[in-house]
Design a protein around this motif. Structure first.
Motif, short mmCIF file in Angstrom:
data_model
loop_
_atom_site.label_atom_id
_atom_site.label_comp_id
_atom_site.label_asym_id
_atom_site.label_seq_id
_atom_site.Cartn_x
_atom_site.Cartn_y
_atom_site.Cartn_z
N LEU A 144 0.86 4.75 -4.40
CA LEU A 144 -0.57 4.83 -4.09
C LEU A 144 -1.38 3.74 -4.77
O LEU A 144 -2.22 3.10 -4.13
N LEU A 145 -1.12 3.47 -6.06
CA LEU A 145 -1.90 2.45 -6.76
C LEU A 145 -1.64 1.06 -6.18
O LEU A 145 -2.54 0.23 -6.13
N GLY A 146 -0.44 0.81 -5.74
CA GLY A 146 -0.15 -0.46 -5.08
C GLY A 146 -0.79 -0.54 -3.72
O GLY A 146 -1.32 -1.59 -3.33
N TRP A 147 -0.76 0.56 -3.01
CA TRP A 147 -1.33 0.58 -1.66
C TRP A 147 -2.82 0.28 -1.67
O TRP A 147 -3.33 -0.42 -0.81
N VAL A 148 -3.54 0.79 -2.68
CA VAL A 148 -4.99 0.52 -2.77
C VAL A 148 -5.28 -0.79 -3.51
O VAL A 148 -6.43 -1.14 -3.71
N GLY A 149 -4.23 -1.49 -3.91
CA GLY A 149 -4.40 -2.80 -4.52
C GLY A 149 -4.67 -2.79 -6.01
O GLY A 149 -5.08 -3.81 -6.57
#
Length: 158
Positions: free
Chosen positions: A89-94
């Motif tokens: 999730l943290l990667g997905w939102v950048g």
């Protein structure tokens, strides 16, 4: 570079890839484990299998190539580094990124040295990527002391 788990020799010597003035490349002392974690993320289809899965001729060849008694000193690995979104999730939102290392040269050397017990070794990288490489894969400060002592005791070279 000291080797802790190698029965053939206890250190290796490596030299710079780019030696002329103005090359715009820097040497960075890296933590082997961190570097290989980032290298294993490379999706260019050129990530090597573990050394235990190499054929015996390849292992013998790299061992002889790195032997410190050779008159020819091998070059240190040459890498590039970038970042990409981390999984989750943290990667997905950048918000979270992870390092990706690609070898330009020296992947066999790096993986063999890791298998032989090297904890750190120098790599060469373009100057614009050096800070990121230090941040994501840099060796601990005490590594420089150990490497310096090994270099002096082995008669030069890194």
């Amino acid at each position: 570079m000291p080797l802790q788990e190698h029965s053939w020799y206890d250190h290796v010597r490596l030299k710079r890839v780019f030696v002329t003035d103005g090359t715009r490349h820097q040497v960075v002392l890296v933590d082997v484990r961190k570097l290989l974690v980032c290298a294993d993320r490379d999706n260019t289809d050129y990530v090597l299998k573990p050394v235990a899965e190499w054929h015996s001729g390849k292992v013998r060849g790299i061992r002889e190539f790195l032997d410190p008694d050779n008159t020819r000193v091998p070059q240190m690995p040459y890498v590039t580094i970038s970042t990409r979104r981390a999984p989750g999730l943290l990667g997905w939102v950048g918000l979270e990124r992870e390092g990706v290392v690609a070898f330009r040269n020296g992947q066999h050397r790096a993986r063999y040295l890791a298998e032989a017990g090297a904890r750190w070794f120098p790599v060469e990288v373009h100057e614009r990527e050096a800070l990121l490489l230090r941040e994501l894969c840099g060796a601990a400060d005490d590594a420089r002391t150990v490497v310096r002592a090994t270099s002096l005791n082995s008669g030069g070279g890194v």
